[in-house]
Design a protein around this motif. Structure first.
Motif, mmCIF file in Angstrom:
data_model
loop_
_atom_site.group_PDB
_atom_site.id
_atom_site.type_symbol
_atom_site.label_atom_id
_atom_site.label_comp_id
_atom_site.label_asym_id
_atom_site.label_seq_id
_atom_site.Cartn_x
_atom_site.Cartn_y
_atom_site.Cartn_z
ATOM 1 N N UNK A 184 0.815 -1.222 0.000
ATOM 2 C CA UNK A 184 0.000 0.000 0.000
ATOM 3 C C UNK A 184 0.848 1.272 0.000
ATOM 4 N N UNK A 185 2.174 1.115 -0.069
ATOM 5 C CA UNK A 185 3.074 2.259 -0.120
ATOM 6 C C UNK A 185 3.646 2.670 1.220
ATOM 7 N N UNK A 186 3.065 2.194 2.323
ATOM 8 C CA UNK A 186 3.565 2.526 3.662
ATOM 9 C C UNK A 186 4.939 1.900 3.854
ATOM 10 N N UNK A 187 5.833 2.631 4.503
ATOM 11 C CA UNK A 187 7.172 2.128 4.779
ATOM 12 C C UNK A 187 7.294 1.831 6.262
ATOM 13 N N UNK A 188 7.641 0.594 6.588
ATOM 14 C CA UNK A 188 7.865 0.195 7.974
ATOM 15 C C UNK A 188 9.356 0.183 8.260
ATOM 16 N N UNK A 189 9.717 0.630 9.457
ATOM 17 C CA UNK A 189 11.107 0.544 9.900
ATOM 18 C C UNK A 189 11.217 -0.592 10.917
ATOM 19 N N UNK A 190 12.437 -1.029 11.170
ATOM 20 C CA UNK A 190 12.653 -2.051 12.200
ATOM 21 C C UNK A 190 12.093 -1.571 13.536
ATOM 22 N N UNK A 191 12.286 -0.292 13.841
ATOM 23 C CA UNK A 191 11.807 0.263 15.110
ATOM 24 C C UNK A 191 10.278 0.168 15.205
ATOM 25 N N UNK A 192 9.581 0.510 14.102
ATOM 26 C CA UNK A 192 8.122 0.449 14.111
ATOM 27 C C UNK A 192 7.639 -0.995 14.262
ATOM 28 N N UNK A 193 8.315 -1.918 13.616
ATOM 29 C CA UNK A 193 7.955 -3.334 13.749
ATOM 30 C C UNK A 193 8.103 -3.783 15.196
ATOM 31 N N UNK A 194 9.189 -3.394 15.840
ATOM 32 C CA UNK A 194 9.411 -3.749 17.247
ATOM 33 C C UNK A 194 8.341 -3.133 18.142
ATOM 34 N N UNK A 195 7.953 -1.884 17.880
ATOM 35 C CA UNK A 195 6.915 -1.223 18.672
ATOM 36 C C UNK A 195 5.578 -1.943 18.517
ATOM 37 N N UNK A 196 5.253 -2.320 17.281
ATOM 38 C CA UNK A 196 3.995 -3.027 17.041
ATOM 39 C C UNK A 196 4.015 -4.408 17.701
ATOM 40 N N UNK A 197 5.139 -5.083 17.635
ATOM 41 C CA UNK A 197 5.248 -6.409 18.259
ATOM 42 C C UNK A 197 5.080 -6.298 19.768
ATOM 43 N N UNK A 198 5.693 -5.294 20.378
ATOM 44 C CA UNK A 198 5.580 -5.085 21.827
ATOM 45 C C UNK A 198 4.119 -4.814 22.208
ATOM 46 N N UNK A 199 3.435 -3.970 21.420
ATOM 47 C CA UNK A 199 2.025 -3.662 21.694
ATOM 48 C C UNK A 199 1.172 -4.931 21.585
ATOM 49 N N UNK A 200 1.452 -5.769 20.606
ATOM 50 C CA UNK A 200 0.712 -7.028 20.443
ATOM 51 C C UNK A 200 0.941 -7.923 21.657
ATOM 52 N N UNK A 201 2.199 -8.048 22.051
ATOM 53 C CA UNK A 201 2.554 -8.937 23.150
ATOM 54 C C UNK A 201 1.990 -8.468 24.484
ATOM 55 N N UNK A 202 1.913 -7.145 24.714
ATOM 56 C CA UNK A 202 1.397 -6.679 26.008
ATOM 57 C C UNK A 202 -0.106 -6.403 25.987
ATOM 58 N N UNK A 203 -0.749 -6.672 24.840
ATOM 59 C CA UNK A 203 -2.205 -6.552 24.757
ATOM 60 C C UNK A 203 -2.728 -5.155 24.486
ATOM 61 N N UNK A 204 -1.844 -4.216 24.166
ATOM 62 C CA UNK A 204 -2.308 -2.846 23.932
ATOM 63 C C UNK A 204 -2.462 -2.509 22.443
ATOM 64 N N UNK A 205 -2.249 -3.471 21.581
ATOM 65 C CA UNK A 205 -2.354 -3.238 20.128
ATOM 66 C C UNK A 205 -3.800 -2.962 19.763
ATOM 67 N N UNK A 206 -4.050 -1.899 18.976
ATOM 68 C CA UNK A 206 -5.420 -1.549 18.611
ATOM 69 C C UNK A 206 -5.674 -1.685 17.106
ATOM 70 N N UNK A 207 -4.834 -2.425 16.431
ATOM 71 C CA UNK A 207 -5.000 -2.633 14.997
ATOM 72 C C UNK A 207 -6.054 -3.685 14.711
ATOM 73 N N UNK A 208 -6.146 -4.089 13.452
ATOM 74 C CA UNK A 208 -7.090 -5.141 13.070
ATOM 75 C C UNK A 208 -6.352 -6.200 12.250
ATOM 76 N N UNK A 209 -6.839 -7.399 12.324
ATOM 77 C CA UNK A 209 -6.252 -8.503 11.568
ATOM 78 C C UNK A 209 -7.080 -8.748 10.317
ATOM 79 N N UNK A 210 -6.421 -9.207 9.289
ATOM 80 C CA UNK A 210 -7.084 -9.547 8.041
ATOM 81 C C UNK A 210 -6.990 -11.051 7.856
#
Length: 93
Positions: free
Chosen positions: A8-34
């Protein structure tokens, strides 16, 4: 730091991936799964039918060469050829 461009054109960095993984692991992630369907995509919205036939080895080799020259696999080549022939015959009647 590596960057990864998404379809979709969005660029992810290693730092952003780590932040998203941490949010998923601690239950604070507010995204959606496909939901992704595994395997090959469906040919159409209707049910599939399996067809099988035998032909001389020379015919099978001819089909394989023609499919390769067309840049498609044998199944696609045979399916398209059979549908085209059926439509031609039915249109003429």
């Amino acid at each position: 730091m590596a960057e990864y461009k998404l379809p979709n054109g969005h660029v992810l960095t290693d730092e952003e991936i780590e932040q998203r993984a941490k949010a998923w692991e601690d239950g604070s992630w507010d995204g959606h799964l496909t939901t992704i369907r595994a395997g090959r995509p469906r040919l159409s919205d209707e049910a599939n039918a399996n067809l099988s036939f035998k032909c001389p080895k020379s015919g099978a080799e001819l089909i394989a060469r023609a499919a390769e020259a067309s840049g498609v696999n044998k199944s696609t080549f045979i399916r398209d050829a059979a549908i085209e022939k059926a439509m031609h015959i039915l249109a003429a009647s």
